[in-house]
Structure formats: structure tokens, C-alpha cells
Scaffold this active site. Structure first.
Site, PDB file in Angstrom:
ATOM      1  N   ARG A   1     -25.063 -15.496   8.740  1.00  0.00           N
ATOM      2  CA  ARG A   1     -24.604 -15.724   7.377  1.00  0.00           C
ATOM      3  C   ARG A   1     -23.081 -15.655   7.258  1.00  0.00           C
ATOM      4  O   ARG A   1     -22.476 -16.523   6.629  1.00  0.00           O
ATOM      5  CB  ARG A   1     -25.275 -14.730   6.424  1.00  0.00           C
ATOM      6  CG  ARG A   1     -24.978 -15.016   4.958  1.00  0.00           C
ATOM      7  CD  ARG A   1     -25.700 -14.041   4.031  1.00  0.00           C
ATOM      8  NE  ARG A   1     -25.604 -14.475   2.642  1.00  0.00           N
ATOM      9  CZ  ARG A   1     -24.616 -14.141   1.819  1.00  0.00           C
ATOM     10  NH1 ARG A   1     -23.626 -13.393   2.247  1.00  0.00           N
ATOM     11  NH2 ARG A   1     -24.603 -14.565   0.575  1.00  0.00           N
TER      12      ARG A   1
ATOM     13  N   ARG B   1     -32.390  -4.198   8.648  1.00  0.00           N
ATOM     14  CA  ARG B   1     -31.668  -5.334   9.236  1.00  0.00           C
ATOM     15  C   ARG B   1     -30.248  -4.905   9.563  1.00  0.00           C
ATOM     16  O   ARG B   1     -29.598  -4.238   8.776  1.00  0.00           O
ATOM     17  CB  ARG B   1     -31.569  -6.519   8.271  1.00  0.00           C
ATOM     18  CG  ARG B   1     -32.679  -6.646   7.277  1.00  0.00           C
ATOM     19  CD  ARG B   1     -32.541  -7.849   6.364  1.00  0.00           C
ATOM     20  NE  ARG B   1     -32.083  -9.057   6.981  1.00  0.00           N
ATOM     21  CZ  ARG B   1     -32.763 -10.201   6.999  1.00  0.00           C
ATOM     22  NH1 ARG B   1     -33.941 -10.276   6.438  1.00  0.00           N
ATOM     23  NH2 ARG B   1     -32.255 -11.261   7.557  1.00  0.00           N
TER      24      ARG B   1
ATOM     25  N   ASP C   1     -32.177 -19.121  -5.400  1.00  0.00           N
ATOM     26  CA  ASP C   1     -32.959 -17.918  -5.686  1.00  0.00           C
ATOM     27  C   ASP C   1     -33.132 -17.674  -7.186  1.00  0.00           C
ATOM     28  O   ASP C   1     -34.064 -16.982  -7.592  1.00  0.00           O
ATOM     29  CB  ASP C   1     -32.286 -16.685  -5.058  1.00  0.00           C
ATOM     30  CG  ASP C   1     -32.554 -16.566  -3.564  1.00  0.00           C
ATOM     31  OD1 ASP C   1     -33.210 -17.465  -3.003  1.00  0.00           O
ATOM     32  OD2 ASP C   1     -32.099 -15.576  -2.958  1.00  0.00           O
TER      33      ASP C   1
ATOM     34  N   ALA D   1     -32.621 -20.025   2.221  1.00  0.00           N
ATOM     35  CA  ALA D   1     -31.338 -20.714   2.288  1.00  0.00           C
ATOM     36  C   ALA D   1     -31.550 -22.230   2.255  1.00  0.00           C
ATOM     37  O   ALA D   1     -30.837 -22.966   1.568  1.00  0.00           O
ATOM     38  CB  ALA D   1     -30.606 -20.308   3.568  1.00  0.00           C
TER      39      ALA D   1
HETATM   40  C1  LIG Z   1     -24.320 -10.362   0.115  1.00  0.00           C
HETATM   41  C2  LIG Z   1     -25.571 -11.147   0.458  1.00  0.00           C
HETATM   42  C3  LIG Z   1     -26.072 -11.050   1.762  1.00  0.00           C
HETATM   43  C4  LIG Z   1     -27.227 -11.750   2.116  1.00  0.00           C
HETATM   44  N1  LIG Z   1     -27.685 -11.644   3.401  1.00  0.00           N
HETATM   45  C5  LIG Z   1     -28.803 -12.321   3.765  1.00  0.00           C
HETATM   46  C6  LIG Z   1     -29.308 -12.242   5.102  1.00  0.00           C
HETATM   47  O1  LIG Z   1     -28.730 -11.581   5.951  1.00  0.00           O
HETATM   48  N2  LIG Z   1     -30.453 -12.920   5.399  1.00  0.00           N
HETATM   49  C7  LIG Z   1     -31.121 -13.663   4.452  1.00  0.00           C
HETATM   50  O2  LIG Z   1     -32.165 -14.253   4.765  1.00  0.00           O
HETATM   51  N3  LIG Z   1     -30.658 -13.765   3.194  1.00  0.00           N
HETATM   52  C8  LIG Z   1     -29.520 -13.114   2.829  1.00  0.00           C
HETATM   53  N4  LIG Z   1     -29.071 -13.216   1.537  1.00  0.00           N
HETATM   54  C9  LIG Z   1     -29.849 -14.028   0.577  1.00  0.00           C
HETATM   55  C10 LIG Z   1     -29.593 -15.496   0.755  1.00  0.00           C
HETATM   56  O3  LIG Z   1     -28.191 -15.728   0.755  1.00  0.00           O
HETATM   57  C11 LIG Z   1     -30.252 -16.240  -0.385  1.00  0.00           C
HETATM   58  O4  LIG Z   1     -31.607 -15.891  -0.428  1.00  0.00           O
HETATM   59  C12 LIG Z   1     -30.238 -17.755  -0.220  1.00  0.00           C
HETATM   60  O5  LIG Z   1     -29.134 -18.204   0.511  1.00  0.00           O
HETATM   61  C13 LIG Z   1     -30.199 -18.432  -1.588  1.00  0.00           C
HETATM   62  O6  LIG Z   1     -28.893 -18.337  -2.097  1.00  0.00           O
HETATM   63  P1  LIG Z   1     -28.476 -18.408  -3.616  1.00  0.00           P
HETATM   64  O7  LIG Z   1     -27.153 -19.093  -3.612  1.00  0.00           O
HETATM   65  O8  LIG Z   1     -29.535 -18.991  -4.471  1.00  0.00           O
HETATM   66  O9  LIG Z   1     -28.341 -16.873  -4.054  1.00  0.00           O
HETATM   67  P2  LIG Z   1     -27.332 -15.731  -3.582  1.00  0.00           P
HETATM   68  O10 LIG Z   1     -26.954 -15.914  -2.164  1.00  0.00           O
HETATM   69  O11 LIG Z   1     -27.959 -14.461  -3.980  1.00  0.00           O
HETATM   70  O12 LIG Z   1     -26.007 -15.970  -4.453  1.00  0.00           O
HETATM   71  C14 LIG Z   1     -25.911 -15.672  -5.833  1.00  0.00           C
HETATM   72  C15 LIG Z   1     -24.435 -15.583  -6.219  1.00  0.00           C
HETATM   73  O13 LIG Z   1     -24.311 -15.432  -7.634  1.00  0.00           O
HETATM   74  C16 LIG Z   1     -23.447 -14.351  -7.944  1.00  0.00           C
HETATM   75  N5  LIG Z   1     -23.906 -13.768  -9.215  1.00  0.00           N
HETATM   76  C17 LIG Z   1     -25.034 -13.060  -9.428  1.00  0.00           C
HETATM   77  N6  LIG Z   1     -25.140 -12.697 -10.712  1.00  0.00           N
HETATM   78  C18 LIG Z   1     -24.043 -13.188 -11.337  1.00  0.00           C
HETATM   79  C19 LIG Z   1     -23.592 -13.145 -12.675  1.00  0.00           C
HETATM   80  N7  LIG Z   1     -24.268 -12.501 -13.621  1.00  0.00           N
HETATM   81  N8  LIG Z   1     -22.421 -13.769 -12.976  1.00  0.00           N
HETATM   82  C20 LIG Z   1     -21.710 -14.429 -12.019  1.00  0.00           C
HETATM   83  N9  LIG Z   1     -22.102 -14.499 -10.735  1.00  0.00           N
HETATM   84  C21 LIG Z   1     -23.256 -13.884 -10.387  1.00  0.00           C
HETATM   85  C22 LIG Z   1     -23.611 -13.412  -6.753  1.00  0.00           C
HETATM   86  O14 LIG Z   1     -22.495 -12.554  -6.624  1.00  0.00           O
HETATM   87  C23 LIG Z   1     -23.736 -14.395  -5.590  1.00  0.00           C
HETATM   88  O15 LIG Z   1     -22.473 -14.812  -5.122  1.00  0.00           O
HETATM   89  C24 LIG Z   1     -27.911 -12.550   1.144  1.00  0.00           C
HETATM   90  C25 LIG Z   1     -27.404 -12.649  -0.154  1.00  0.00           C
HETATM   91  C26 LIG Z   1     -26.242 -11.973  -0.512  1.00  0.00           C
HETATM   92  C27 LIG Z   1     -25.700 -12.109  -1.930  1.00  0.00           C
END
Ligand SMILES: Cc1cc2nc3c(=O)[nH]c(=O)nc-3n(C[C@H](O)[C@H](O)[C@H](O)COP(=O)(O)OP(=O)(O)OC[C@H]3O[C@@H](n4cnc5c(N)ncnc54)[C@H](O)[C@@H]3O)c2cc1C
Ligand SMILES: *[C@@H]1O[C@H](CO)[C@@H](O)[C@H](O)[C@H]1NC(C)=O
Ligand SMILES: *[C@@H]1O[C@H](CO)[C@@H](O)[C@H](O)[C@H]1NC(C)=O
Length: 491
Positions: free
Chosen positions: A127, A207, A336, A349
Site C-alpha cells: 500500500r 498485520r 468503501d 482496492a
Molecule cells: C491508513 C489506511 C491503511 C490501510 N491499509 C490497508 C492494508 O494494509 N490492506 C488493505 O487491504 N486495506 C487497507 N486499507 C483499506 C483500503 O485502502 C480500502 O479498503 C480500499 O482501498 C478502498 O479505498 P477507499 O478509497 O474507498 O477508502 P479509504 O482507503 O478508507 O479512504 C478514505 C479516505 O477518506 C478520508 N475521509 C474519511 N472520512 C472523511 C471525512 N469525514 N472528511 C474528509 N475525508 C474523509 C480518509 O482519511 C481517507 O483518506 C487501508 C486504509 C487506510 C485509510
């Protein structure tokens, strides 16, 4: 109709659309939406609650459909190819440390399955490296990201046709369409009406990812968890399967990673910053794994893990969300925020990126502001059933991994591998959207269900969507039945 996405179409290919897009969140979903919307000619602004882009985490599986769009981003493609795991190996053990399947060269296995090793169905990626790659692209483009902006509410205005959100300090933001990519627990749930309850699966994962120099503390561990192949230069995934548990290690240049699935403990939380120390893992890991304790070498590996590194991540389950958009289609959830995946599904992802690519394309096809709600509806039809099916496969995989039947593993080592069906990885979310948008909109206007329309399915062929719930899946698991996936070709 021009089918976009077949050839490379770098930034500058598409004329300005005049659509203002506001993206909330800089996870993979938000970052992909931002750059793909810019490429498709939309005006983009991004909000993020954190002070910077969070590059924490260990690994996830990136499926092929999520990487096809790199063809439009030559610098990202080059970087992705350089950080990717080439020449990887895989080896399988019982949790106690007894080898069950010798190291296999992943490329050989792909060839044996009739696949092209140059384009595997997906690969494990770090990641932090993937995020750095995205951050560089966002910086090259000069994308405006407003950090330290925590969104607390979303709204839409039917008369102006705008969507918007409000930040913690009371600031209002508006755009023609708002993409809520703020992850699990999105603040858009209230407006969208898709709130589903999160419930504990009873399971969690330890992890850890850390610099490989830490193995110098224990030379035998270093020798055991070595890379493999010529000059020990090739990365290797070692999987461990045991009663009610499984684990995985990945040794790659510079980084050592391990993961163990276990019953949730008091310190488990759905939070990627929730760390515990090695001793707690060592004290807990042998509980409930039957007469044979965990491999001593695995325990010594855990003991080598530096402080504040092991995340105790609780696995929460959520039913498929009934809705992903606001009533007038000006706020739309992706990633997500729209659908949560268990890490073992290997799909969180991938589906997040697919959503972003699909939505940017549908908004391009909308062409004008008044067509946005239609484009949003078309996007959801393209995505909903596919996602619900991928979620179900995730549960099925989790079950497969947790409860290994050794008599079957002997005959069929594939049982020790998560299912990664063809309908999942063959998809190209961009090409698919351009090929099927018109047909999809026509069927939608006639009130024909997506899975009964003549749009070719991006989910198991022959499947008909029926709402399902975690409860049903759990009942199957408890009764020792395989998860009932439903009709259709799931392989
Ligand atoms: C720090 C971190 C580490 C991760 N590590 C792993 C891993 O090792 N392995 C794995 O399988 N998955 C991991 N995940 C989860 C994975 O990234 C997600 O399941 C997948 O990539 C879907 O991503 P997404 O963009 O929908 O959500 P996310 O990756 O959760 O991103 C959501 C973003 O929205 C921002 N956000 C949330 N609420 C608000 C708000 N109210 N206002 C403004 N911004 C907001 C968050 O800060 C984040 O940047 C991790 C997620 C994070 C945040
Ligand atoms: C996640 O854990 C960290 C560290 O324990 C904590 O500071 C943070 O508030 C937690 N986040 C949530 C949403 O609970
Ligand atoms: C884990 O949970 C399951 C189901 O609740 C239970 O049967 C098993 O004994 C538990 N294992 C441990 C180590 O507590």
C-alpha cells in the site's frame, strides 16, 4: 459511438466537459476518481480530513481491472511495473510449520492455468508504494487537495441541481456532482439513506509490514524467511493454514510482511492505526488452534517485529448497501463508502478503483449537467450487482481460508487458494462502460432490470440478483454448509 479505453488516451485527449466535480477522500477511490475525472475533461476539487495523504498500511491485492487504466498514465504505469512483484513464488504450510506445497513459481502456475504471466489476474502490492505512486501523479497534475477538511454532512439542492457538503468548521462546498469517497462510515450515509449496521464477524487480523533489516535480530528467522530463486532475489508468499486460522508472510526486497487471522480480542478495532505489541500476539496465537501450536519460526518472526507496527484490525461485516446515491443523484458514493470488503476478499482496492473509472466515464458520457442524474443511475446499474457478487465471494474466501479440510488440500492444492474467478479479473471498467452505456440507459428507461437486460454481464453469467444478508451467510457457515453463492457461473 467511440469506445474509449482501448488505446492510451493521456491527459489532454478529452475536451473540457464543463462539469464541476467535488471528491471527498484521498483513498484509492478518491485519488483515482480525481485523476480520471481530470483526464475526462471535468473540473476537480478534492477534500481530505487528514493533514496529508496517509501512506500507511501493508499490502493488498490489486486485480487486473484496477490497473488497466494505467495505460493512460505513462509515468504511473512505469512506476507500477517497477514496484510490482515480478517472479513471485508461493509456498504452503500447515500453521504448525509443516510444508504441504513446495514453492511454486507463480508464472508457471499461471501458464499451467492457460493465463498470460505478463498480465496476471492481479498481484499483491504494498500500500505505501502504491499510494506514493498516486500521490506523485496527483502532484504532477497539480490537483487541488484541501487537507484538514473533515466533512460532516452532505446535501443536494434540487432547484440549483447542485450537490454539496459541509466541513467541520461550517464551510460549504458545492459542485455539479459530489463523489463521496470517504471510506467505511461515510458521512453521506444519512443523505443517501443506505446506512447499514456494521456487525462483528468475531474475527480480526494481526498485520505487520516493516523494514527487512529487523530480521537481523534473529539470523535463523532471516534464513528461513529468505527470498528465493536465483541469488535469492525473488519474492515469496508463504501461506499457513490451520484449524480456524490462516496466516501469510511476504518476503520482498526491503520489506517483510506477515498477517494472521484470529478470533477478535478486546484490543481489536476497525482502525488501521490500532497497533499492539508482539508479546500480545505471542500470548494469544495458540488459543483455539487445536492440539498443534503455531510454527516456532512464525513466532520468532513475530518477535522480530518492531514496536507500534502490528495492527490488530477487527473484521466488521456489512450487508450490501441498498443505495449509493442521494435522491436526485448529485451525491454518489464510491469505494468503501458504498460497499465494504473483508481484506481476505482480495477485492476492496480493486472494486474501489473500478468504481472511480466507471463513474468518470459515465460522467463523460452524460455530456451535460442536466444528464448527471441519469449517468449516475447508469453507473450504479453497472456496478451494483458486480459488487454484491464480489462481496459474497469475499465471504466465501474467508470461509475457505479459515476452515481448511486437509483431506481435500492433499488432492487439490487450489483449495488452499482464495477464489479469484474469471468474471472478476477479465473486466475492463472503462471499455465496458463505453460499450454498454447506451444499451444500459435504454433498458433503464424501459424499467428493465440490469440482470434481465441485453447488456452483457460483468458478474457471474446466469446470475439473477436477489438481496442477501450477512445473517444468511453466517447461518450457512455455522451449519458447515458452503456459502450459497446463487445461480450462475461463479468460476
Ligand atoms: C491508513 C489506511 C491503511 C490501510 N491499509 C490497508 C492494508 O494494509 N490492506 C488493505 O487491504 N486495506 C487497507 N486499507 C483499506 C483500503 O485502502 C480500502 O479498503 C480500499 O482501498 C478502498 O479505498 P477507499 O478509497 O474507498 O477508502 P479509504 O482507503 O478508507 O479512504 C478514505 C479516505 O477518506 C478520508 N475521509 C474519511 N472520512 C472523511 C471525512 N469525514 N472528511 C474528509 N475525508 C474523509 C480518509 O482519511 C481517507 O483518506 C487501508 C486504509 C487506510 C485509510
Ligand atoms: C484509530 O486509532 C488511533 C490510535 O489508537 C486513534 O488515535 C484514532 O482516534 C482511532 N480512530 C478512530 C476513528 O477510532
Ligand atoms: C473462536 O471463536 C469460535 C466461535 O465463536 C469458537 O468456537 C472458538 O473456540 C474460538 N477460539 C478461541 C481461541 O477462543
Amino acid at each position: 459511438m467511440t469506445i474509449h479505453g482501448v488505446e492510451s488516451e493521456p491527459v489532454g485527449t478529452f475536451p473540457s466537459s464543463g462539469l464541476d466535480v467535488l471528491v471527498v477522500g484521498t483513498g484509492l477511490a478518491g485519488l483515482t476518481a480525481a485523476i480520471e475525472c481530470i483526464r475526462k475533461g471535468h473540473n476537480v476539487r478534492v477534500l481530505e480530513r487528514a493533514a496529508s495523504i496517509n501512506t500507511l498500511g501493508d499490502m493488498y491485492f490489486m486485480g487486473l481491472p484496477a490497473t488497466r487504466f494505467f495505460k493512460h498514465w505513462p509515468e504511473m504505469k512505469e512506476e507500477y511495473d517497477s514496484i510490482g512483484l515480478h517472479n513471485a513464488w508461493i509456498e504452503t504450510y500447515k500453521h504448525s510449520g509443516e510444508q504441504v506445497v513446495k514453492p511454486l513459481y507463480v508464472n508457471e502456475r499461471l501458464k499451467a492455468a492457460g493465463l498470460d504471466p505478463k498480465t496476471p489476474p492481479g498481484t499483491f502490492q504494498l500500500r505505501p508504494l502504491i499510494y506514493r505512486m498516486f500521490v506523485k501523479q496527483v502532484e504532477r497534475l497539480g490537483v487541488k487537495i484541501e487537507f484538514n477538511t473533515r466533512v460532516v454532512d452532505y446535501f443536494e439542492d434540487e432547484t440549483t441541481g447542485k450537490g454539496g457538503c459541509v466541513s467541520e468548521d461550517g464551510k460549504r462546498f458545492e459542485a455539479d456532482v459530489v463523489i463521496a469517497a470517504d471510506g467505511v462510515g461515510s458521512k453521506s450515509q444519512k443523505l443517501v439513506g443506505g446506512q447499514v449496521r456494521a456487525r462483528s464477524s468475531g474475527r480480526a487480523m494481526w498485520r505487520a509490514a516493516f523494514p527487512i533489516e529487523n530480521l537481523d535480530k534473529d539470523p535463523e528467522v532471516k534464513a528461513h524467511y529468505t527470498m528465493i530463486g536465483p541469488d535469492n532475489s525473488e519474492p515469496i508468499v508463504r501461506t499457513y493454514l490451520g484449524p480456524g486460522t490462516y496466516g501469510m508472510t511476504l518476503t520482498r526486497p526491503e520489506t517483510m510482511i506477515w498477517i494472521i487471522n484470529h478470533n477478535a480480542t478486546g484490543s481489536s478495532a476497525e482502525n488501521w492505526s490500532n497497533t499492539i505489541e508482539p508479546q500480545e500476539v505471542l500470548d494469544e496465537m495458540d488459543k483455539g488452534v487445536g492440539p498443534n501450536p503455531w510454527s516456532p519460526m512464525m513466532k520468532r518472526l513475530i518477535a522480530c517485529t518492531p514496536e507500534k507496527t502490528i495492527v490488530n484490525f477487527e473484521l466488521l461485516w456489512r450487508d450490501p448497501q441498498p443505495s449509493w446515491k442521494s435522491p436526485n443523484g448529485r451525491v454518489i458514493q464510491i469505494g468503501d463508502a458504498a460497499h465494504s470488503f473483508l481484506p481476505a476478499s482480495g477485492n476492496g482496492a480493486t472494486q474501489a478503483i473500478e468504481d472511480a473509472v466507471s463513474l468518470a466515464s459515465c460522467l463523460h458520457l452524460a455530456g451535460s449537467k442536466d444528464k448527471i442524474p441519469e449517468a449516475v443511475d447508469a453507473h450504479i446499474r453497472f456496478r451494483f450487482i458486480r459488487n454484491a457478487c464480489a462481496q459474497k465471494v469475499g465471504f466465501s474466501n474467508a470461509e475457505l481460508l479459515q476452515d481448511t479440510d486437509w483431506s481435500k488440500v492433499k488432492f487439490d492444492p487450489r483449495r488452499a487458494q482464495p477464489k479469484h474467478p474469471r468474471w472478476v479479473w477479465e473486466h475492463d471498467p472503462e471499455v465496458y462502460t463505453y460499450e454498454n452505456f447506451a444499451k444500459n440507459v435504454e433498458a433503464m428507461k424501459k424499467g428493465v432490470r440490469f440482470d434481465e437486460s441485453d447488456v452483457s454481464p460483468n458478474f457471474p453469467k446466469g446470475y439473477k440478483y436477489e438481496p442477501w444478508s450477512i445473517e444468511g451467510v453466517m447461518e450457512d457457515m455455522k451449519a458447515g454448509r458452503p456459502v450459497d453463492l446463487g445461480p450462475g457461473d461463479w468460476n
